[in-house]
Design a protein around this motif. Structure first.
Motif, PDB file in Angstrom:
ATOM      1  N   ASP A  96       0.846  -1.191   0.000  1.00 27.34           N
ATOM      2  CA  ASP A  96       0.000   0.000   0.000  1.00 27.34           C
ATOM      3  C   ASP A  96       0.882   1.241   0.000  1.00 27.34           C
ATOM      4  OD1 ASP A  96      -1.714   2.177   0.681  1.00 27.34           O
ATOM      5  OD2 ASP A  96      -3.194   0.711   1.386  1.00 27.34           O
ATOM      6  N   TYR A  97       1.068   1.816  -1.183  1.00 29.73           N
ATOM      7  CA  TYR A  97       1.912   3.007  -1.306  1.00 29.73           C
ATOM      8  C   TYR A  97       1.069   4.277  -1.249  1.00 29.73           C
ATOM      9  CZ  TYR A  97       5.701  -0.110  -2.881  1.00 29.73           C
ATOM     10  OH  TYR A  97       6.656  -1.091  -2.980  1.00 29.73           O
ATOM     11  N   TYR A  98      -0.235   4.112  -1.123  1.00 28.97           N
ATOM     12  CA  TYR A  98      -1.107   5.279  -0.985  1.00 28.97           C
ATOM     13  C   TYR A  98      -0.979   5.844   0.422  1.00 28.97           C
ATOM     14  CZ  TYR A  98      -5.391   8.088  -0.848  1.00 28.97           C
ATOM     15  OH  TYR A  98      -6.290   9.110  -0.703  1.00 28.97           O
ATOM     16  N   TRP A  99      -1.052   4.963   1.404  1.00 26.52           N
ATOM     17  CA  TRP A  99      -0.968   5.399   2.806  1.00 26.52           C
ATOM     18  C   TRP A  99       0.466   5.486   3.301  1.00 26.52           C
ATOM     19  CZ3 TRP A  99      -4.913   7.867   4.541  1.00 26.52           C
ATOM     20  CH2 TRP A  99      -6.206   7.522   4.119  1.00 26.52           C
ATOM     21  N   VAL A 100       1.360   4.757   2.660  1.00 28.09           N
ATOM     22  CA  VAL A 100       2.749   4.737   3.133  1.00 28.09           C
ATOM     23  C   VAL A 100       3.679   5.302   2.064  1.00 28.09           C
ATOM     24  CG1 VAL A 100       4.638   3.240   3.875  1.00 28.09           C
ATOM     25  CG2 VAL A 100       2.311   2.803   4.682  1.00 28.09           C
ATOM     26  N   LYS A 101       4.296   6.445   2.378  1.00 28.58           N
ATOM     27  CA  LYS A 101       5.178   7.111   1.404  1.00 28.58           C
ATOM     28  C   LYS A 101       6.648   6.876   1.735  1.00 28.58           C
ATOM     29  CE  LYS A 101       1.526   9.321  -0.334  1.00 28.58           C
ATOM     30  NZ  LYS A 101       0.836   8.673  -1.464  1.00 28.58           N
ATOM     31  N   ASP A 102       6.930   6.515   2.993  1.00 27.21           N
ATOM     32  CA  ASP A 102       8.298   6.353   3.450  1.00 27.21           C
ATOM     33  C   ASP A 102       8.955   5.123   2.799  1.00 27.21           C
ATOM     34  OD1 ASP A 102      10.383   7.025   5.577  1.00 27.21           O
ATOM     35  OD2 ASP A 102       9.988   4.893   5.939  1.00 27.21           O
ATOM     36  N   GLU A 103      10.146   5.343   2.190  1.00 30.65           N
ATOM     37  CA  GLU A 103      10.824   4.263   1.457  1.00 30.65           C
ATOM     38  C   GLU A 103      11.151   3.058   2.330  1.00 30.65           C
ATOM     39  OE1 GLU A 103      11.407   3.034  -1.479  1.00 30.65           O
ATOM     40  OE2 GLU A 103      10.234   4.707  -2.260  1.00 30.65           O
ATOM     41  N   LYS A 104      11.604   3.335   3.546  1.00 33.10           N
ATOM     42  CA  LYS A 104      11.968   2.241   4.456  1.00 33.10           C
ATOM     43  C   LYS A 104      10.760   1.381   4.796  1.00 33.10           C
ATOM     44  CE  LYS A 104      16.020   3.126   7.269  1.00 33.10           C
ATOM     45  NZ  LYS A 104      16.397   4.236   8.162  1.00 33.10           N
ATOM     46  N   GLU A 105       9.644   2.077   5.031  1.00 27.09           N
ATOM     47  CA  GLU A 105       8.416   1.337   5.351  1.00 27.09           C
ATOM     48  C   GLU A 105       7.937   0.532   4.157  1.00 27.09           C
ATOM     49  OE1 GLU A 105       4.927   3.040   7.424  1.00 27.09           O
ATOM     50  OE2 GLU A 105       6.338   4.580   8.085  1.00 27.09           O
ATOM     51  N   ARG A 106       8.125   1.092   2.962  1.00 25.20           N
ATOM     52  CA  ARG A 106       7.733   0.349   1.765  1.00 25.20           C
ATOM     53  C   ARG A 106       8.582  -0.904   1.596  1.00 25.20           C
ATOM     54  NH1 ARG A 106       6.426   4.928  -2.904  1.00 25.20           N
ATOM     55  NH2 ARG A 106       4.521   5.718  -1.919  1.00 25.20           N
ATOM     56  N   GLU A 107       9.858  -0.795   1.942  1.00 25.32           N
ATOM     57  CA  GLU A 107      10.738  -1.971   1.877  1.00 25.32           C
ATOM     58  C   GLU A 107      10.257  -3.047   2.846  1.00 25.32           C
ATOM     59  OE1 GLU A 107      13.149  -2.885  -0.231  1.00 25.32           O
ATOM     60  OE2 GLU A 107      12.572  -1.051  -1.303  1.00 25.32           O
TER      61      GLU A 107
END
Ligand code: NI
Length: 255
Positions: A96-107
Protein backbone atom coordinates in the motif's frame (compact mmCIF):
# COMPACT_ATOMS: atom_id res chain seq x y z
CA UNK A 1 -25.77 -18.02 -5.52
CA UNK A 2 -23.13 -15.47 -4.67
CA UNK A 3 -19.78 -15.82 -2.89
CA UNK A 4 -18.59 -12.61 -1.20
CA UNK A 5 -14.86 -13.31 -1.43
CA UNK A 6 -13.77 -10.34 0.64
CA UNK A 7 -15.75 -8.86 3.49
CA UNK A 8 -14.92 -7.69 6.97
CA UNK A 9 -17.70 -9.01 9.16
CA UNK A 10 -14.86 -8.95 11.69
CA UNK A 11 -14.86 -5.12 11.58
CA UNK A 12 -16.60 -3.65 14.61
CA UNK A 13 -19.11 -1.72 12.48
CA UNK A 14 -20.44 -4.99 11.00
CA UNK A 15 -19.65 -7.40 13.80
CA UNK A 16 -21.94 -5.68 16.28
CA UNK A 17 -24.98 -6.61 14.14
CA UNK A 18 -23.48 -9.58 12.33
CA UNK A 19 -26.64 -11.71 12.17
CA UNK A 20 -28.62 -8.89 10.65
CA UNK A 21 -25.97 -8.35 7.95
CA UNK A 22 -25.74 -12.06 7.22
CA UNK A 23 -29.52 -12.39 6.90
CA UNK A 24 -29.80 -9.40 4.59
CA UNK A 25 -27.05 -10.86 2.38
CA UNK A 26 -28.75 -14.24 2.30
CA UNK A 27 -31.96 -12.60 1.11
CA UNK A 28 -30.21 -11.43 -2.08
CA UNK A 29 -28.53 -14.78 -2.70
CA UNK A 30 -25.19 -14.60 -0.90
CA UNK A 31 -24.48 -18.16 0.12
CA UNK A 32 -20.84 -18.08 1.19
CA UNK A 33 -18.56 -15.46 2.71
CA UNK A 34 -14.81 -15.13 3.14
CA UNK A 35 -14.12 -12.93 6.16
CA UNK A 36 -10.71 -11.38 5.77
CA UNK A 37 -8.31 -10.41 8.53
CA UNK A 38 -5.74 -7.63 8.38
CA UNK A 39 -3.93 -7.88 11.73
CA UNK A 40 -3.80 -10.27 14.68
CA UNK A 41 -7.05 -9.32 16.34
CA UNK A 42 -9.11 -9.22 13.13
CA UNK A 43 -7.62 -12.54 11.97
CA UNK A 44 -8.51 -14.23 15.25
CA UNK A 45 -12.02 -12.82 15.05
CA UNK A 46 -12.36 -14.00 11.42
CA UNK A 47 -11.63 -17.54 12.64
CA UNK A 48 -14.07 -17.23 15.54
CA UNK A 49 -16.82 -16.14 13.12
CA UNK A 50 -15.97 -18.95 10.69
CA UNK A 51 -16.16 -21.47 13.52
CA UNK A 52 -19.68 -20.32 14.35
CA UNK A 53 -21.22 -20.32 10.84
CA UNK A 54 -20.87 -23.23 8.35
CA UNK A 55 -21.08 -20.97 5.32
CA UNK A 56 -18.38 -18.55 6.47
CA UNK A 57 -14.63 -19.07 5.97
CA UNK A 58 -11.65 -17.06 7.15
CA UNK A 59 -8.57 -15.50 5.60
CA UNK A 60 -5.84 -14.46 8.01
CA UNK A 61 -2.71 -12.38 7.66
CA UNK A 62 -1.04 -9.00 7.99
CA UNK A 63 -2.12 -6.09 5.79
CA UNK A 64 0.75 -3.89 4.51
CA UNK A 65 -0.25 -0.99 6.78
CA UNK A 66 -0.24 -3.26 9.86
CA UNK A 67 3.33 -4.54 9.78
CA UNK A 68 5.13 -1.69 11.51
CA UNK A 69 6.38 -2.87 14.88
CA UNK A 70 4.92 -6.31 14.28
CA UNK A 71 6.58 -8.77 16.65
CA UNK A 72 7.84 -12.16 15.52
CA UNK A 73 5.61 -13.72 18.11
CA UNK A 74 2.45 -12.11 16.74
CA UNK A 75 3.52 -12.96 13.19
CA UNK A 76 4.10 -16.62 14.03
CA UNK A 77 0.93 -16.90 16.12
CA UNK A 78 -1.16 -16.11 13.05
CA UNK A 79 0.89 -18.18 10.59
CA UNK A 80 0.45 -21.20 12.84
CA UNK A 81 -3.32 -20.91 12.41
CA UNK A 82 -3.12 -21.32 8.63
CA UNK A 83 -3.78 -25.03 9.07
CA UNK A 84 -7.09 -24.40 10.87
CA UNK A 85 -9.84 -26.16 8.86
CA UNK A 86 -11.88 -22.98 8.36
CA UNK A 87 -8.92 -20.88 7.21
CA UNK A 88 -9.00 -20.90 3.42
CA UNK A 89 -6.52 -18.18 2.49
CA UNK A 90 -3.67 -16.02 3.70
CA UNK A 91 -4.63 -12.37 3.48
CA UNK A 92 -5.02 -9.67 3.08
CA UNK A 93 -1.36 -9.11 2.26
CA UNK A 94 0.43 -6.93 -0.25
CA UNK A 95 1.56 -3.37 -0.78
CA UNK A 96 0.00 0.00 0.00
CA UNK A 97 1.91 3.01 -1.31
CA UNK A 98 -1.11 5.28 -0.99
CA UNK A 99 -0.97 5.40 2.81
CA UNK A 100 2.75 4.74 3.13
CA UNK A 101 5.18 7.11 1.40
CA UNK A 102 8.30 6.35 3.45
CA UNK A 103 10.82 4.26 1.46
CA UNK A 104 11.97 2.24 4.46
CA UNK A 105 8.42 1.34 5.35
CA UNK A 106 7.73 0.35 1.76
CA UNK A 107 10.74 -1.97 1.88
CA UNK A 108 9.31 -3.52 5.03
CA UNK A 109 5.97 -4.03 3.24
CA UNK A 110 7.75 -5.90 0.45
CA UNK A 111 9.60 -8.04 2.96
CA UNK A 112 6.40 -9.07 4.76
CA UNK A 113 4.57 -9.60 1.48
CA UNK A 114 7.25 -12.06 0.33
CA UNK A 115 7.44 -13.73 3.74
CA UNK A 116 3.68 -14.29 3.73
CA UNK A 117 3.75 -15.68 0.16
CA UNK A 118 6.30 -18.23 1.43
CA UNK A 119 4.08 -19.09 4.40
CA UNK A 120 1.11 -19.55 2.05
CA UNK A 121 3.15 -21.95 -0.05
CA UNK A 122 4.32 -23.82 3.03
CA UNK A 123 0.76 -24.22 4.31
CA UNK A 124 -0.70 -24.78 0.81
CA UNK A 125 -3.09 -21.82 0.91
CA UNK A 126 -4.00 -19.26 -1.73
CA UNK A 127 -3.46 -15.57 -1.00
CA UNK A 128 -5.67 -12.48 -1.03
CA UNK A 129 -3.75 -9.45 -2.25
CA UNK A 130 -4.28 -5.82 -1.35
CA UNK A 131 -2.53 -3.52 -3.81
CA UNK A 132 -2.82 0.24 -3.74
CA UNK A 133 -0.66 2.45 -5.96
CA UNK A 134 2.03 -0.23 -6.11
CA UNK A 135 1.12 -2.25 -9.17
CA UNK A 136 4.64 -2.56 -10.63
CA UNK A 137 6.29 -3.69 -7.41
CA UNK A 138 3.39 -6.04 -6.75
CA UNK A 139 3.79 -7.67 -10.17
CA UNK A 140 7.57 -7.91 -9.79
CA UNK A 141 7.18 -9.70 -6.46
CA UNK A 142 4.65 -12.14 -7.90
CA UNK A 143 6.90 -12.88 -10.87
CA UNK A 144 9.89 -13.50 -8.61
CA UNK A 145 8.02 -15.47 -5.94
CA UNK A 146 5.86 -18.25 -7.31
CA UNK A 147 2.48 -18.47 -5.59
CA UNK A 148 1.82 -22.20 -5.54
CA UNK A 149 -1.89 -22.24 -4.71
CA UNK A 150 -2.84 -19.08 -6.61
CA UNK A 151 -4.65 -16.10 -5.24
CA UNK A 152 -6.85 -13.12 -5.88
CA UNK A 153 -6.26 -9.45 -6.59
CA UNK A 154 -8.82 -8.11 -4.17
CA UNK A 155 -10.85 -5.13 -5.40
CA UNK A 156 -8.71 -4.91 -8.52
CA UNK A 157 -8.27 -1.36 -9.76
CA UNK A 158 -5.51 -1.74 -12.36
CA UNK A 159 -5.56 -1.71 -16.14
CA UNK A 160 -6.66 -4.47 -18.50
CA UNK A 161 -3.01 -4.98 -19.56
CA UNK A 162 -1.85 -5.53 -15.97
CA UNK A 163 -4.85 -7.80 -15.39
CA UNK A 164 -3.44 -10.23 -17.95
CA UNK A 165 -0.06 -10.10 -16.19
CA UNK A 166 -1.61 -10.93 -12.81
CA UNK A 167 -3.59 -13.78 -14.32
CA UNK A 168 -0.33 -15.18 -15.72
CA UNK A 169 1.00 -15.17 -12.14
CA UNK A 170 -1.91 -17.41 -11.07
CA UNK A 171 -4.22 -14.69 -9.81
CA UNK A 172 -7.96 -14.32 -10.06
CA UNK A 173 -9.35 -10.80 -10.39
CA UNK A 174 -11.98 -9.66 -7.90
CA UNK A 175 -14.29 -6.74 -8.56
CA UNK A 176 -16.24 -4.82 -5.94
CA UNK A 177 -18.12 -1.57 -5.46
CA UNK A 178 -15.88 0.62 -7.66
CA UNK A 179 -17.05 -1.17 -10.84
CA UNK A 180 -20.44 0.48 -10.25
CA UNK A 181 -19.08 4.02 -9.90
CA UNK A 182 -20.14 6.29 -12.77
CA UNK A 183 -16.59 7.46 -13.51
CA UNK A 184 -14.92 4.05 -13.07
CA UNK A 185 -13.70 3.59 -16.63
CA UNK A 186 -10.94 1.07 -15.91
CA UNK A 187 -12.84 -1.38 -13.66
CA UNK A 188 -15.69 -1.38 -16.19
CA UNK A 189 -13.21 -2.23 -18.96
CA UNK A 190 -11.80 -5.04 -16.82
CA UNK A 191 -15.32 -6.35 -16.20
CA UNK A 192 -15.99 -6.42 -19.94
CA UNK A 193 -12.73 -8.00 -21.05
CA UNK A 194 -11.92 -10.53 -18.33
CA UNK A 195 -12.27 -14.23 -19.01
CA UNK A 196 -15.22 -15.28 -16.82
CA UNK A 197 -13.16 -18.18 -15.49
CA UNK A 198 -10.88 -15.67 -13.76
CA UNK A 199 -13.46 -13.36 -12.16
CA UNK A 200 -14.52 -13.15 -8.52
CA UNK A 201 -16.82 -10.67 -6.76
CA UNK A 202 -16.63 -9.07 -3.32
CA UNK A 203 -17.83 -6.17 -1.22
CA UNK A 204 -14.82 -5.31 0.97
CA UNK A 205 -17.58 -4.20 3.35
CA UNK A 206 -17.78 -2.04 5.43
CA UNK A 207 -15.70 -0.18 2.81
CA UNK A 208 -16.27 0.65 -0.86
CA UNK A 209 -20.06 0.75 -1.00
CA UNK A 210 -21.33 0.54 -4.59
CA UNK A 211 -23.32 3.22 -6.39
CA UNK A 212 -25.80 4.68 -5.31
CA UNK A 213 -24.52 4.14 -1.76
CA UNK A 214 -20.97 5.35 -2.47
CA UNK A 215 -19.39 6.84 0.66
CA UNK A 216 -21.74 5.12 3.10
CA UNK A 217 -21.14 1.97 5.14
CA UNK A 218 -21.10 -1.08 2.89
CA UNK A 219 -22.47 -4.55 3.73
CA UNK A 220 -22.38 -7.95 2.00
CA UNK A 221 -25.97 -7.64 0.66
CA UNK A 222 -24.80 -4.87 -1.63
CA UNK A 223 -22.77 -7.36 -3.65
CA UNK A 224 -25.91 -7.74 -5.72
CA UNK A 225 -25.26 -4.30 -7.22
CA UNK A 226 -21.76 -5.39 -8.25
CA UNK A 227 -23.13 -8.52 -9.96
CA UNK A 228 -25.84 -6.49 -11.70
CA UNK A 229 -23.34 -4.00 -13.09
CA UNK A 230 -20.96 -6.68 -14.39
CA UNK A 231 -23.89 -8.50 -16.04
CA UNK A 232 -25.06 -5.24 -17.61
CA UNK A 233 -21.57 -4.45 -18.95
CA UNK A 234 -21.19 -7.92 -20.47
CA UNK A 235 -24.78 -8.05 -21.62
CA UNK A 236 -25.46 -11.40 -19.96
CA UNK A 237 -27.86 -12.61 -17.29
CA UNK A 238 -26.91 -12.02 -13.65
CA UNK A 239 -27.09 -15.77 -13.00
CA UNK A 240 -24.26 -16.29 -15.44
CA UNK A 241 -22.01 -13.96 -13.42
CA UNK A 242 -23.17 -15.48 -10.12
CA UNK A 243 -22.58 -19.06 -11.25
CA UNK A 244 -19.16 -18.42 -12.78
CA UNK A 245 -17.84 -16.37 -9.86
CA UNK A 246 -19.23 -18.86 -7.34
CA UNK A 247 -17.55 -21.76 -9.11
CA UNK A 248 -14.26 -19.85 -9.38
CA UNK A 249 -14.33 -18.96 -5.68
CA UNK A 250 -14.90 -22.57 -4.61
CA UNK A 251 -12.06 -23.69 -6.85
CA UNK A 252 -9.60 -21.09 -5.55
CA UNK A 253 -10.44 -21.45 -1.84
CA UNK A 254 -11.10 -25.21 -1.89
CA UNK A 255 -14.54 -25.06 -0.32
NI1 NI B 1 -10.23 -5.55 2.80
Amino acid sequence: MIFDTHCHLNHEDLYKDIDEYINRAKEVGVKTFLVVGYDKQSSLLAIKIAEKYDFIYAAIGYHPTEINNLSEEDFNDIMKLLDHPKVKALGEIGLDYYWVKDEKERELQKEYFIRQIKEANKHKKPISIHNRDAINDCLTILKENHVDMGGVMHCYSGSVESMYEFIKCGMYISLGGPVTFKNAKTPKEVAEKIDLDKLLVETDSPYLAPHPYRGTQNEPARIKLVVEEIARLRNVKEEEIEDATYRNSCKLFHV
